[in-house]
Scaffold this motif. Structure first.
Motif, PDB file in Angstrom:
ATOM      1  N   VAL A 112       0.848  -1.192   0.000  1.00 24.13           N
ATOM      2  CA  VAL A 112       0.000   0.000   0.000  1.00 24.13           C
ATOM      3  C   VAL A 112       0.885   1.244   0.000  1.00 24.13           C
ATOM      4  CG1 VAL A 112      -1.745   1.290   1.279  1.00 24.13           C
ATOM      5  CG2 VAL A 112      -1.864  -1.213   1.182  1.00 24.13           C
ATOM      6  N   HIS A 113       0.585   2.170  -0.888  1.00 21.16           N
ATOM      7  CA  HIS A 113       1.292   3.440  -0.967  1.00 21.16           C
ATOM      8  C   HIS A 113       0.406   4.556  -0.425  1.00 21.16           C
ATOM      9  CE1 HIS A 113       4.753   2.234  -3.653  1.00 21.16           C
ATOM     10  NE2 HIS A 113       3.962   1.176  -3.736  1.00 21.16           N
ATOM     11  N   ASP A 114       1.023   5.561   0.149  1.00 17.41           N
ATOM     12  CA  ASP A 114       0.284   6.719   0.630  1.00 17.41           C
ATOM     13  C   ASP A 114      -0.256   7.487  -0.578  1.00 17.41           C
ATOM     14  OD1 ASP A 114      -0.528   9.232   1.632  1.00 17.41           O
ATOM     15  OD2 ASP A 114       0.921   9.139   3.255  1.00 17.41           O
ATOM     16  N   PRO A 115      -1.562   7.685  -0.687  1.00 14.84           N
ATOM     17  CA  PRO A 115      -2.085   8.390  -1.864  1.00 14.84           C
ATOM     18  C   PRO A 115      -1.595   9.827  -1.979  1.00 14.84           C
ATOM     19  CG  PRO A 115      -3.804   8.056  -0.210  1.00 14.84           C
ATOM     20  CD  PRO A 115      -2.625   7.236   0.213  1.00 14.84           C
ATOM     21  N   ASP A 116      -1.247  10.449  -0.859  1.00 21.57           N
ATOM     22  CA  ASP A 116      -0.727  11.816  -0.903  1.00 21.57           C
ATOM     23  C   ASP A 116       0.766  11.854  -1.200  1.00 21.57           C
ATOM     24  OD1 ASP A 116      -3.228  12.947  -0.310  1.00 21.57           O
ATOM     25  OD2 ASP A 116      -2.897  12.648   1.843  1.00 21.57           O
ATOM     26  N   TRP A 117       1.447  10.759  -0.909  1.00 19.59           N
ATOM     27  CA  TRP A 117       2.890  10.649  -1.124  1.00 19.59           C
ATOM     28  C   TRP A 117       3.149   9.289  -1.776  1.00 19.59           C
ATOM     29  CZ3 TRP A 117       5.623  14.986   0.022  1.00 19.59           C
ATOM     30  CH2 TRP A 117       4.961  15.925   0.827  1.00 19.59           C
TER      31      TRP A 117
END
Length: 282
Positions: A112-117
């Motif tokens: 999972v990646h941070d949607p903002d970063w």
């Protein structure tokens, strides 16, 4: 990492005696002296690129500075080392991918990646085994800050468990407590990064010594930090969020609940020679 953070709090361990006097040492539970954050002076936030004080557009002197862990501390200043404690740094992706059990995965099995970063993956400290593996990487980073001569460490992304409910929040707070323990063992003070809702427990139960906060003026939450940490708070505001809140920096500076050292920086935190650089202080 530049964001306003939120966290649902829970209990943990370690109690620290706080001290607000300028340059007076705070003490950890074992009695080792920690250098407290100065209560006044010139503060700078340099995560977008380190630079020294003097001619060139920046502050003529710097008493307190936050820099990335990959940069050296500033001689003569109270230097705080930035460490991303709950998400991965972009240049360390391969290192974390070698430890897939430390990463949060989606239903398809992808990290999972941070949607903002989007260049940051989310760490999952839900179990003791996962926390141990995370500490194999972050622990040496914190110790490296001490070896480099920093006075304190700032741990980013305390809100990750609140933003990603798949993560066990008690596990996340247990990891935070481990970071506090390592920092204190190394003679470093440790700063809570944002997460206004956590302040009382972060200071009183987890053992954080100070707070480094972004946009508390824009979000009207500065008292959540200063009521807990007193003058042991550093405040950073950004022009875009102040504009969205209908505030000027002068209005933030006039507030009674602001931190003693409050600055306005450009969102990218670039060095003075870079386009877009901005710095004001009150």
């Amino acid at each position: 990492m530049i964001r306003a953070l939120r966290l649902l709090a829970a209990g943990a361990v370690l109690v620290l005696a706080a001290c607000g006097a300028n340059d007076a040492p705070a003490l950890d539970p074992e009695g080792a002296g920690l250098r407290a954050l100065p209560s006044h002076g010139v503060f700078d936030y340099q995560l977008g690129g380190a630079y020294d004080p003097g001619p060139g557009g920046g502050p003529e002197r710097i008493d307190v500075v936050v820099r990335d862990a990959g940069e050296p501390p500033l001689p003569g200043a109270y230097s705080i080392c930035y460490v991303n404690g709950f998400q991965t740094q972009p240049d360390q992706a391969a290192l974390w991918q070698e430890r897939p059990e430390t990463l949060l995965h989606d239903d398809a099995g992808a990290p999972v990646h941070d949607p903002d970063w989007p260049d940051e993956m989310i760490l999952d400290p839900s179990s003791p085994a996962q926390r141990d593996r995370i500490l194999e990487i972050i622990g040496p980073e914190i110790r490296g800050c001490a070896d480099a001569g920093y006075d304190a460490v700032e741990i980013d992304n305390l809100d990750t468990a609140a933003r990603f409910p798949q993560i066990d929040q008690d596990g996340a707070l247990a990891l935070a407590a481990s970071y506090v323990g390592i920092a204190h063992e190394e003679g470093l003070a440790i700063g809570q990064k944002n997460a206004a809702e956590l302040s009382g427990r972060a200071q009183g139960e987890l053992g954080f010594d100070l707070a480094v906060v972004e946009e508390c003026g824009a979000y009207d939450e500065c008292a959540a930090y200063t009521d807990v940490y007193g003058d042991q708070v550093l405040q950073v505001e950004y022009p875009d969020s102040l504009a969205e809140a209908g505030l000027t920096f002068a209005q933030v500076c006039a507030r009674a609940d602001r931190a003693p050292m409050t600055i306005l920086r450009d969102r990218e935190l670039v060095a003075p020679a870079e386009p877009g650089y901005r710095y004001e202080a009150c």
